[in-house]
Design a protein around this motif. Sequence first.
Motif, mmCIF file in Angstrom:
data_model
loop_
_atom_site.group_PDB
_atom_site.id
_atom_site.type_symbol
_atom_site.label_atom_id
_atom_site.label_comp_id
_atom_site.label_asym_id
_atom_site.label_seq_id
_atom_site.Cartn_x
_atom_site.Cartn_y
_atom_site.Cartn_z
ATOM 1 N N VAL A 1 -6.839 56.006 19.115
ATOM 2 C CA VAL A 1 -5.459 56.048 19.629
ATOM 3 C C VAL A 1 -4.629 57.024 18.803
ATOM 4 N N ARG A 2 -4.751 56.951 17.468
ATOM 5 C CA ARG A 2 -3.965 57.834 16.600
ATOM 6 C C ARG A 2 -4.329 59.290 16.807
ATOM 7 N N HIS B 1 4.127 50.576 11.567
ATOM 8 C CA HIS B 1 4.930 50.850 10.382
ATOM 9 C C HIS B 1 4.165 50.474 9.118
ATOM 10 N N ALA B 2 4.716 50.869 7.984
ATOM 11 C CA ALA B 2 4.083 50.601 6.697
ATOM 12 C C ALA B 2 4.102 49.110 6.391
ATOM 13 N N ASP B 3 3.281 48.706 5.427
ATOM 14 C CA ASP B 3 3.274 47.304 5.024
ATOM 15 C C ASP B 3 4.004 47.108 3.699
ATOM 16 N N GLU C 1 8.164 57.258 -0.022
ATOM 17 C CA GLU C 1 7.947 57.215 1.421
ATOM 18 C C GLU C 1 7.419 58.534 1.967
ATOM 19 N N GLU C 2 7.589 59.624 1.215
ATOM 20 C CA GLU C 2 7.101 60.918 1.681
ATOM 21 C C GLU C 2 5.582 60.949 1.764
ATOM 22 N N ASN C 3 4.911 60.019 1.054
ATOM 23 C CA ASN C 3 3.452 59.978 1.050
ATOM 24 C C ASN C 3 2.894 58.937 2.020
ATOM 25 N N MET C 4 3.773 58.215 2.734
ATOM 26 C CA MET C 4 3.306 57.202 3.671
ATOM 27 C C MET C 4 2.744 57.868 4.928
ATOM 28 N N THR C 5 1.643 57.310 5.441
ATOM 29 C CA THR C 5 0.964 57.927 6.586
ATOM 30 C C THR C 5 1.120 57.128 7.878
ATOM 31 N N ASP C 6 1.842 56.007 7.837
ATOM 32 C CA ASP C 6 2.043 55.252 9.069
ATOM 33 C C ASP C 6 2.890 56.074 10.037
ATOM 34 N N LEU C 7 2.754 55.791 11.321
ATOM 35 C CA LEU C 7 3.402 56.608 12.353
ATOM 36 C C LEU C 7 4.925 56.574 12.241
ATOM 37 N N ASN D 1 6.869 56.247 9.572
ATOM 38 C CA ASN D 1 7.330 57.131 8.504
ATOM 39 C C ASN D 1 7.054 58.593 8.829
ATOM 40 N N ARG D 2 5.926 58.873 9.490
ATOM 41 C CA ARG D 2 5.633 60.266 9.860
ATOM 42 C C ARG D 2 6.668 60.793 10.846
ATOM 43 N N LEU D 3 7.061 59.949 11.796
ATOM 44 C CA LEU D 3 8.087 60.366 12.753
ATOM 45 C C LEU D 3 9.423 60.601 12.055
ATOM 46 N N GLU D 4 9.761 59.723 11.103
ATOM 47 C CA GLU D 4 11.016 59.910 10.376
ATOM 48 C C GLU D 4 11.012 61.238 9.625
ATOM 49 N N HIS D 5 9.911 61.535 8.942
ATOM 50 C CA HIS D 5 9.848 62.794 8.201
ATOM 51 C C HIS D 5 9.932 63.987 9.144
ATOM 52 N N ALA D 6 9.281 63.879 10.306
ATOM 53 C CA ALA D 6 9.311 64.980 11.271
ATOM 54 C C ALA D 6 10.718 65.195 11.828
ATOM 55 N N LEU D 7 11.518 64.132 11.854
ATOM 56 C CA LEU D 7 12.856 64.219 12.443
ATOM 57 C C LEU D 7 13.924 64.648 11.449
ATOM 58 N N LYS D 8 13.625 64.654 10.161
ATOM 59 C CA LYS D 8 14.675 64.867 9.167
ATOM 60 C C LYS D 8 15.414 66.185 9.361
ATOM 61 N N VAL D 9 14.677 67.277 9.484
ATOM 62 C CA VAL D 9 15.340 68.574 9.665
ATOM 63 C C VAL D 9 16.032 68.662 11.022
ATOM 64 N N PRO D 10 15.347 68.303 12.138
ATOM 65 C CA PRO D 10 16.054 68.324 13.423
ATOM 66 C C PRO D 10 17.325 67.484 13.424
ATOM 67 N N VAL D 11 17.303 66.326 12.761
ATOM 68 C CA VAL D 11 18.486 65.471 12.751
ATOM 69 C C VAL D 11 19.624 66.125 11.974
ATOM 70 N N GLN D 12 19.302 66.860 10.914
ATOM 71 C CA GLN D 12 20.366 67.569 10.199
ATOM 72 C C GLN D 12 21.028 68.605 11.109
ATOM 73 N N LEU D 13 20.230 69.282 11.921
ATOM 74 C CA LEU D 13 20.799 70.250 12.871
ATOM 75 C C LEU D 13 21.619 69.528 13.942
ATOM 76 N N VAL D 14 21.141 68.359 14.344
ATOM 77 C CA VAL D 14 21.909 67.545 15.298
ATOM 78 C C VAL D 14 23.250 67.158 14.692
ATOM 79 N N LEU D 15 23.241 66.771 13.410
ATOM 80 C CA LEU D 15 24.486 66.384 12.750
ATOM 81 C C LEU D 15 25.449 67.568 12.637
ATOM 82 N N PHE D 16 24.904 68.766 12.448
ATOM 83 C CA PHE D 16 25.765 69.952 12.457
ATOM 84 C C PHE D 16 26.448 70.076 13.815
ATOM 85 N N GLY D 17 25.668 69.938 14.888
ATOM 86 C CA GLY D 17 26.234 70.007 16.236
ATOM 87 C C GLY D 17 27.192 68.867 16.515
#
Length: 419
Positions: free
Chosen positions: A228-229, A268-270, A280-286, A288-304
Amino acid sequence: MYKVWKIINNYSLLLIGGAILALVWANVSPDSYHHFVHYPLIENFFIGQLEEVNGETHRVLTVHYLFNDVLMALFFAIAAKEVWEAIILEEGSLRGRKAATPLIATLGGMAGPVVMFFALAFILWPATVPDVAHGWAIPTATDIAFSYLVGRLVFGAGHPAIRFLLLLAIADDAGGLLILAIFYPTGELAPQWLILSFGVCLAVFLLFNWLPRKLDGDNLSSPRGTWVRENLGSMPYLIAGAISWYAFQEAGIHPALGLLPLIPAIPHADQAYGFFAQEEENMTDLLNRLEHALKVPVQLVLFGFGLSNAGVEFAAIGEPTWLVLFGLLLGKPLGIFLMGWIAAYPLRLGLPEGMNLRDLLALGCVAAIGFTVALFVASVAFPAGEVQDAAKMGALFSFGAAAVSLVVGKLVGVRKVHD
């Protein structure tokens, strides 16, 4: 360069940049600014704000709707992720006795601004109460990122008040999300659509999270979970998130909250490390991975978001400005201090080791920075116009709490504790 970007990323300085640009633009050329914000990107679309033309109602996707209602869902999803892990995980920061005092202080930090808001309104400007009453929730907000940054300046990175502040801010976010969902609908309520939202989130949890783990049982190689992953990744959750967001729009609940039912469904992590935790930057659960992937896009969203919401003319300053501002600068510190004292002493729950009442007072001032969420609530509490603009100005002025916090910290003798 990496360190500079990390600071910008963590502390949402892009949001400040967008807000400053909006303020300058709105005061130099207000017509062009409002034309930009309300520019129709797509008319007669299936998402967007409702508009009536020639007796027919249809949706129009504007720049403002894109940032406030669509893309800000990513910001609230990250906030909800922190709240969810703090509650559900065994070592979650909002579980057990250690969280009792911050949670009780949070109640004061939300009730105090509301009491101050209405007290000032009835005492100083009673004639304005019917016009401003709907904005009571604006000063209940605490901006996590900026409060964290200012808190480190006041207390130092190693002070126990920093952890207390983050617990309070996370709980405050949870309360704010509930307030938005319950008290600020975006249209006529159609709760039947929520069946679709929660149904699709439950389905994706059962099919792509619970079932593979159930079928794998005690097999440590987890063949089905691995398949699945590797083959589906985050795709089922992205589809479910889109459906859930649309269901919230149709239900009349602010669609920026539309991803919240999805967060518990994602693997999520246990273990919980806490907000802004480096581990949390080293966590591999989905999740946390989604959160890390969203960090930069969300900053651009906050600018907008800052660009499309903070464009207020200084002439708009009025009674709602002061009600929001003093609700934050006075009501929040007083509420946090009073309820924190009650929790720590009459209820004997105590304060964290190394923290005292002077620190609690300074912490209350730090938590008075409302900014992001206060600005967001102002945009939904009032229709576009003078009252909304005045309330937004109060949210923007809440940055003054940073200076107040530094002064109060010095006056009461806060002892900085570094790493």
